[in-house]
Design an enzyme around this catalytic site. Structure first.
Site, short mmCIF file in Angstrom:
data_model
loop_
_atom_site.label_atom_id
_atom_site.label_comp_id
_atom_site.label_asym_id
_atom_site.label_seq_id
_atom_site.Cartn_x
_atom_site.Cartn_y
_atom_site.Cartn_z
N LEU A 173 -41.29 52.83 -109.80
CA LEU A 173 -40.07 52.24 -110.37
C LEU A 173 -40.12 52.20 -111.89
CD1 LEU A 173 -39.38 49.32 -107.85
CD2 LEU A 173 -38.38 51.61 -107.90
N GLY A 174 -41.15 52.75 -112.49
CA GLY A 174 -41.25 52.80 -113.96
C GLY A 174 -40.39 53.92 -114.53
N ILE A 225 -41.31 59.38 -124.06
CA ILE A 225 -40.49 60.20 -123.15
C ILE A 225 -39.05 59.73 -123.24
CG2 ILE A 225 -40.13 60.86 -120.74
CD1 ILE A 225 -42.79 61.90 -121.79
N ILE A 246 -44.54 47.58 -107.15
CA ILE A 246 -44.75 46.17 -106.77
C ILE A 246 -43.44 45.40 -106.60
CG2 ILE A 246 -47.09 45.95 -107.68
CD1 ILE A 246 -45.91 44.78 -110.25
N TYR A 275 -54.15 49.37 -124.53
CA TYR A 275 -53.57 50.46 -123.72
C TYR A 275 -54.29 51.77 -124.04
CZ TYR A 275 -49.92 53.88 -122.36
OH TYR A 275 -49.22 54.94 -121.84
#
Ligand code: SER
Length: 307
Positions: A11-12, A168, A34, A138
Protein backbone atom coordinates in the site's frame (compact mmCIF):
# COMPACT_ATOMS: atom_id res chain seq x y z
CA UNK A 1 1.54 -17.99 -15.34
CA UNK A 2 5.18 -17.00 -14.87
CA UNK A 3 5.72 -16.44 -11.13
CA UNK A 4 3.73 -16.38 -7.89
CA UNK A 5 4.83 -13.14 -6.27
CA UNK A 6 4.41 -11.83 -2.71
CA UNK A 7 4.64 -8.05 -2.36
CA UNK A 8 5.19 -6.54 1.10
CA UNK A 9 4.40 -2.89 1.83
CA UNK A 10 2.05 -3.00 -1.15
CA UNK A 11 0.00 0.00 0.00
CA UNK A 12 3.06 2.28 -0.17
CA UNK A 13 3.98 4.60 -3.03
CA UNK A 14 5.34 1.84 -5.28
CA UNK A 15 3.01 -1.08 -4.56
CA UNK A 16 0.01 -0.39 -6.75
CA UNK A 17 2.13 0.17 -9.87
CA UNK A 18 4.22 -2.95 -9.37
CA UNK A 19 1.04 -4.98 -8.74
CA UNK A 20 -0.53 -3.78 -12.01
CA UNK A 21 2.64 -4.24 -14.03
CA UNK A 22 3.47 -7.71 -12.67
CA UNK A 23 -0.10 -8.94 -13.21
CA UNK A 24 -0.14 -7.55 -16.75
CA UNK A 25 3.01 -9.62 -17.40
CA UNK A 26 1.17 -12.80 -16.49
CA UNK A 27 2.33 -13.19 -12.89
CA UNK A 28 0.17 -14.06 -9.90
CA UNK A 29 0.45 -11.37 -7.20
CA UNK A 30 -0.41 -11.53 -3.50
CA UNK A 31 -0.24 -8.00 -2.12
CA UNK A 32 0.30 -7.51 1.62
CA UNK A 33 0.57 -4.61 4.04
CA UNK A 34 -0.34 -3.70 7.61
CA UNK A 35 -3.53 -1.74 6.77
CA UNK A 36 -6.88 -2.69 5.23
CA UNK A 37 -6.73 -2.51 1.45
CA UNK A 38 -8.99 -0.05 -0.33
CA UNK A 39 -6.99 0.49 -3.52
CA UNK A 40 -5.51 -2.74 -4.85
CA UNK A 41 -7.44 -4.96 -7.17
CA UNK A 42 -5.74 -8.30 -6.49
CA UNK A 43 -5.48 -10.92 -3.74
CA UNK A 44 -4.62 -9.11 -0.54
CA UNK A 45 -3.69 -10.19 3.00
CA UNK A 46 -2.65 -8.34 6.13
CA UNK A 47 1.03 -9.01 6.87
CA UNK A 48 3.43 -7.29 9.23
CA UNK A 49 6.95 -8.29 8.18
CA UNK A 50 7.89 -8.61 11.85
CA UNK A 51 5.57 -11.64 12.00
CA UNK A 52 7.54 -14.64 10.73
CA UNK A 53 4.76 -17.18 11.38
CA UNK A 54 2.26 -15.17 9.35
CA UNK A 55 4.80 -14.82 6.53
CA UNK A 56 5.43 -18.56 6.52
CA UNK A 57 1.69 -19.27 6.46
CA UNK A 58 1.06 -16.88 3.54
CA UNK A 59 4.00 -18.12 1.47
CA UNK A 60 2.75 -21.69 1.78
CA UNK A 61 -0.95 -20.91 1.38
CA UNK A 62 -0.33 -19.01 -1.88
CA UNK A 63 2.57 -21.15 -3.10
CA UNK A 64 4.85 -18.10 -3.49
CA UNK A 65 8.13 -18.34 -5.47
CA UNK A 66 9.28 -14.66 -5.58
CA UNK A 67 9.14 -11.71 -3.19
CA UNK A 68 9.14 -7.95 -3.80
CA UNK A 69 9.97 -6.53 -0.38
CA UNK A 70 8.84 -2.89 -0.21
CA UNK A 71 7.96 -2.57 3.49
CA UNK A 72 10.14 0.19 4.97
CA UNK A 73 10.17 3.50 6.82
CA UNK A 74 11.59 6.28 4.61
CA UNK A 75 14.25 8.92 5.25
CA UNK A 76 12.44 11.86 6.86
CA UNK A 77 9.98 9.82 8.91
CA UNK A 78 12.85 7.58 9.97
CA UNK A 79 14.61 10.44 11.75
CA UNK A 80 11.60 10.79 14.10
CA UNK A 81 12.15 7.26 15.40
CA UNK A 82 15.58 5.88 14.45
CA UNK A 83 15.37 2.66 16.46
CA UNK A 84 12.00 1.70 15.05
CA UNK A 85 13.28 2.47 11.54
CA UNK A 86 16.35 0.30 12.05
CA UNK A 87 14.10 -2.50 13.29
CA UNK A 88 11.44 -2.35 10.59
CA UNK A 89 13.93 -1.96 7.76
CA UNK A 90 16.62 -4.38 8.92
CA UNK A 91 14.62 -7.00 10.79
CA UNK A 92 12.09 -6.81 7.95
CA UNK A 93 14.84 -7.50 5.41
CA UNK A 94 16.21 -10.34 7.55
CA UNK A 95 12.77 -11.88 8.08
CA UNK A 96 12.10 -11.97 4.34
CA UNK A 97 15.54 -13.55 3.84
CA UNK A 98 14.76 -16.16 6.56
CA UNK A 99 11.35 -16.95 5.06
CA UNK A 100 12.83 -17.33 1.60
CA UNK A 101 15.65 -19.57 2.80
CA UNK A 102 13.18 -21.74 4.71
CA UNK A 103 10.78 -22.07 1.78
CA UNK A 104 13.35 -22.47 -1.01
CA UNK A 105 12.54 -19.12 -2.62
CA UNK A 106 15.66 -17.68 -4.25
CA UNK A 107 14.58 -14.50 -5.96
CA UNK A 108 13.84 -11.31 -4.05
CA UNK A 109 13.50 -7.74 -5.29
CA UNK A 110 14.40 -5.24 -2.60
CA UNK A 111 14.80 -1.51 -3.30
CA UNK A 112 17.78 0.32 -1.90
CA UNK A 113 18.01 4.10 -2.10
CA UNK A 114 20.17 7.10 -2.94
CA UNK A 115 20.10 7.58 0.85
CA UNK A 116 23.02 5.12 1.18
CA UNK A 117 25.37 7.88 -0.01
CA UNK A 118 26.72 10.65 2.17
CA UNK A 119 28.86 13.78 2.07
CA UNK A 120 31.98 11.64 1.60
CA UNK A 121 30.55 10.31 -1.68
CA UNK A 122 31.32 12.39 -4.77
CA UNK A 123 27.80 13.88 -4.74
CA UNK A 124 28.17 15.78 -8.03
CA UNK A 125 28.31 12.49 -9.93
CA UNK A 126 27.88 9.41 -7.80
CA UNK A 127 29.33 6.21 -9.23
CA UNK A 128 28.10 2.78 -8.18
CA UNK A 129 30.95 2.18 -5.74
CA UNK A 130 31.48 5.48 -3.94
CA UNK A 131 32.59 5.66 -0.32
CA UNK A 132 29.40 5.80 1.73
CA UNK A 133 28.68 7.35 5.11
CA UNK A 134 24.90 7.88 5.13
CA UNK A 135 23.54 10.48 7.57
CA UNK A 136 20.00 9.17 8.05
CA UNK A 137 19.03 5.99 9.85
CA UNK A 138 17.12 5.10 6.67
CA UNK A 139 20.35 5.32 4.65
CA UNK A 140 22.25 3.43 7.35
CA UNK A 141 19.65 0.66 7.39
CA UNK A 142 19.63 0.41 3.59
CA UNK A 143 23.44 0.25 3.48
CA UNK A 144 23.54 -2.47 6.17
CA UNK A 145 21.03 -4.51 4.16
CA UNK A 146 23.08 -3.91 0.98
CA UNK A 147 26.00 -5.63 2.72
CA UNK A 148 23.77 -8.50 3.85
CA UNK A 149 22.42 -8.79 0.31
CA UNK A 150 25.97 -9.05 -1.05
CA UNK A 151 26.73 -11.80 1.47
CA UNK A 152 23.63 -13.87 0.64
CA UNK A 153 24.16 -13.45 -3.11
CA UNK A 154 27.86 -14.12 -3.21
CA UNK A 155 27.42 -17.28 -1.11
CA UNK A 156 24.68 -18.30 -3.56
CA UNK A 157 22.14 -18.60 -0.75
CA UNK A 158 19.66 -16.16 -2.27
CA UNK A 159 19.32 -14.19 -5.51
CA UNK A 160 18.41 -10.69 -4.27
CA UNK A 161 18.21 -7.98 -6.94
CA UNK A 162 18.21 -4.32 -6.09
CA UNK A 163 18.25 -0.77 -7.44
CA UNK A 164 19.03 2.40 -5.49
CA UNK A 165 15.89 4.39 -6.16
CA UNK A 166 15.92 8.18 -6.35
CA UNK A 167 12.72 10.21 -5.75
CA UNK A 168 9.92 8.42 -7.59
CA UNK A 169 7.26 10.51 -9.32
CA UNK A 170 3.84 8.84 -9.39
CA UNK A 171 0.19 9.74 -8.92
CA UNK A 172 0.16 8.07 -5.50
CA UNK A 173 1.45 10.09 -2.60
CA UNK A 174 4.70 8.99 -0.97
CA UNK A 175 5.01 9.25 2.80
CA UNK A 176 7.87 10.39 4.96
CA UNK A 177 10.56 10.88 2.30
CA UNK A 178 12.91 13.78 1.55
CA UNK A 179 11.99 13.78 -2.14
CA UNK A 180 8.21 13.96 -1.46
CA UNK A 181 7.87 17.57 -2.64
CA UNK A 182 8.13 16.38 -6.26
CA UNK A 183 4.78 14.58 -6.03
CA UNK A 184 3.18 16.96 -3.52
CA UNK A 185 3.69 19.91 -5.90
CA UNK A 186 1.88 18.05 -8.69
CA UNK A 187 -1.12 17.35 -6.43
CA UNK A 188 -1.25 21.00 -5.30
CA UNK A 189 -0.96 22.30 -8.85
CA UNK A 190 -3.75 20.01 -9.99
CA UNK A 191 -6.05 21.14 -7.15
CA UNK A 192 -4.98 24.77 -7.56
CA UNK A 193 -3.73 25.07 -4.00
CA UNK A 194 -0.61 26.78 -2.62
CA UNK A 195 2.37 24.68 -1.56
CA UNK A 196 4.82 25.11 1.28
CA UNK A 197 8.16 23.63 0.23
CA UNK A 198 10.49 22.14 2.84
CA UNK A 199 13.62 22.25 0.64
CA UNK A 200 15.48 25.32 -0.66
CA UNK A 201 14.56 26.33 -4.20
CA UNK A 202 17.94 25.36 -5.70
CA UNK A 203 18.26 21.88 -4.13
CA UNK A 204 18.92 19.42 -6.94
CA UNK A 205 18.06 15.75 -6.40
CA UNK A 206 17.72 12.78 -8.76
CA UNK A 207 14.16 11.77 -9.66
CA UNK A 208 12.37 9.38 -12.01
CA UNK A 209 8.95 8.45 -13.41
CA UNK A 210 7.40 5.42 -11.70
CA UNK A 211 7.09 3.57 -15.04
CA UNK A 212 10.84 3.86 -15.65
CA UNK A 213 11.51 2.55 -12.12
CA UNK A 214 9.19 -0.42 -12.69
CA UNK A 215 10.52 -1.16 -16.13
CA UNK A 216 14.13 -1.27 -14.87
CA UNK A 217 13.23 -3.31 -11.76
CA UNK A 218 11.33 -5.99 -13.67
CA UNK A 219 14.05 -6.12 -16.34
CA UNK A 220 16.62 -6.61 -13.60
CA UNK A 221 14.52 -9.36 -12.01
CA UNK A 222 14.16 -11.14 -15.36
CA UNK A 223 17.80 -10.71 -16.41
CA UNK A 224 20.02 -13.76 -16.79
CA UNK A 225 22.26 -13.83 -13.72
CA UNK A 226 25.27 -14.31 -16.02
CA UNK A 227 24.64 -10.83 -17.47
CA UNK A 228 24.75 -9.16 -14.06
CA UNK A 229 28.10 -7.77 -12.98
CA UNK A 230 26.96 -6.74 -9.50
CA UNK A 231 25.95 -8.89 -6.51
CA UNK A 232 24.75 -5.72 -4.78
CA UNK A 233 22.48 -2.78 -5.72
CA UNK A 234 22.72 -0.87 -8.97
CA UNK A 235 22.58 2.92 -9.26
CA UNK A 236 19.75 4.17 -11.45
CA UNK A 237 19.28 7.60 -12.98
CA UNK A 238 16.77 9.47 -15.08
CA UNK A 239 16.68 13.25 -14.46
CA UNK A 240 17.65 15.74 -11.78
CA UNK A 241 15.58 18.72 -10.72
CA UNK A 242 15.16 21.34 -8.00
CA UNK A 243 11.99 22.85 -6.48
CA UNK A 244 12.30 26.07 -8.53
CA UNK A 245 12.95 24.19 -11.77
CA UNK A 246 10.04 21.82 -11.06
CA UNK A 247 7.72 24.82 -10.51
CA UNK A 248 8.81 26.21 -13.89
CA UNK A 249 8.12 22.85 -15.53
CA UNK A 250 4.67 22.67 -13.92
CA UNK A 251 3.89 26.18 -15.16
CA UNK A 252 5.22 25.41 -18.63
CA UNK A 253 2.64 22.61 -19.00
CA UNK A 254 -0.22 24.94 -18.15
CA UNK A 255 -0.72 24.69 -14.38
CA UNK A 256 -0.50 27.43 -11.82
CA UNK A 257 1.40 26.83 -8.57
CA UNK A 258 2.22 29.30 -5.80
CA UNK A 259 5.01 28.13 -3.52
CA UNK A 260 6.36 29.53 -0.28
CA UNK A 261 9.53 28.09 1.23
CA UNK A 262 9.59 26.81 4.82
CA UNK A 263 12.84 24.90 4.90
CA UNK A 264 13.11 22.27 7.64
CA UNK A 265 15.43 19.42 8.75
CA UNK A 266 14.93 17.64 5.43
CA UNK A 267 17.28 20.19 3.84
CA UNK A 268 20.18 18.63 5.78
CA UNK A 269 19.23 15.20 4.45
CA UNK A 270 18.96 16.47 0.86
CA UNK A 271 22.36 18.17 1.16
CA UNK A 272 23.93 14.81 1.97
CA UNK A 273 22.38 13.08 -1.09
CA UNK A 274 23.59 12.83 -4.71
CA UNK A 275 22.96 15.62 -7.18
CA UNK A 276 23.56 13.36 -10.16
CA UNK A 277 23.94 9.60 -10.50
CA UNK A 278 26.13 7.51 -12.78
CA UNK A 279 24.09 4.40 -13.66
CA UNK A 280 26.21 3.16 -16.56
CA UNK A 281 26.62 -0.32 -15.03
CA UNK A 282 22.87 -0.90 -14.86
CA UNK A 283 22.27 0.48 -18.36
CA UNK A 284 24.86 -1.81 -19.83
CA UNK A 285 23.89 -4.93 -17.81
CA UNK A 286 20.13 -4.85 -18.46
CA UNK A 287 20.03 -2.73 -21.64
CA UNK A 288 17.69 -0.16 -20.13
CA UNK A 289 17.09 3.53 -20.79
CA UNK A 290 14.54 5.85 -19.13
CA UNK A 291 11.63 6.86 -21.35
CA UNK A 292 10.45 9.94 -19.43
CA UNK A 293 12.38 13.18 -19.05
CA UNK A 294 11.37 15.78 -16.43
CA UNK A 295 8.75 17.50 -18.61
CA UNK A 296 7.19 14.23 -19.84
CA UNK A 297 7.10 13.02 -16.25
CA UNK A 298 5.35 16.12 -14.90
CA UNK A 299 2.85 16.13 -17.75
CA UNK A 300 2.05 12.43 -17.62
CA UNK A 301 1.69 12.25 -13.83
CA UNK A 302 -0.30 15.46 -13.34
CA UNK A 303 -2.74 14.36 -16.03
CA UNK A 304 -3.23 11.04 -14.27
CA UNK A 305 -3.84 12.50 -10.78
CA UNK A 306 -7.44 12.02 -9.67
CA UNK A 307 -8.43 14.36 -6.86
N1 SER B 1 12.37 8.78 -1.80
C1 SER B 1 13.16 8.32 -0.70
C2 SER B 1 13.15 9.30 0.42
O1 SER B 1 13.03 10.47 0.15
C3 SER B 1 14.57 8.06 -1.14
O2 SER B 1 14.78 6.72 -1.33
O3 SER B 1 13.31 8.92 1.54
Amino acid sequence: MKNRILITGALGQLGKFFVESLISQDNYVLATDIKENKILNCDYELFDIMDLDRGDYLINKYNINQVYNFAAILSAKGEQNPLLTWEINNVGFTNIAKLCLKNNIKKIFWPSSIAVFGRNSNLKLVKNDEPMLPETIYGVSKLACEKAMYYFNSKNLLDIRSIRFPGIVSNSKPGGGTTDYIVEMLFRAKSNENYSCFLKSDTYLPMMHINDAIDASIKLMNADIMDLNLDYPYNISSFETSPSEWIEIIQSIGFNLNVEYKVDFRQGIADSWPKKIDDSVLRSDIKWLPKFNAIDTAKNIIESIQL
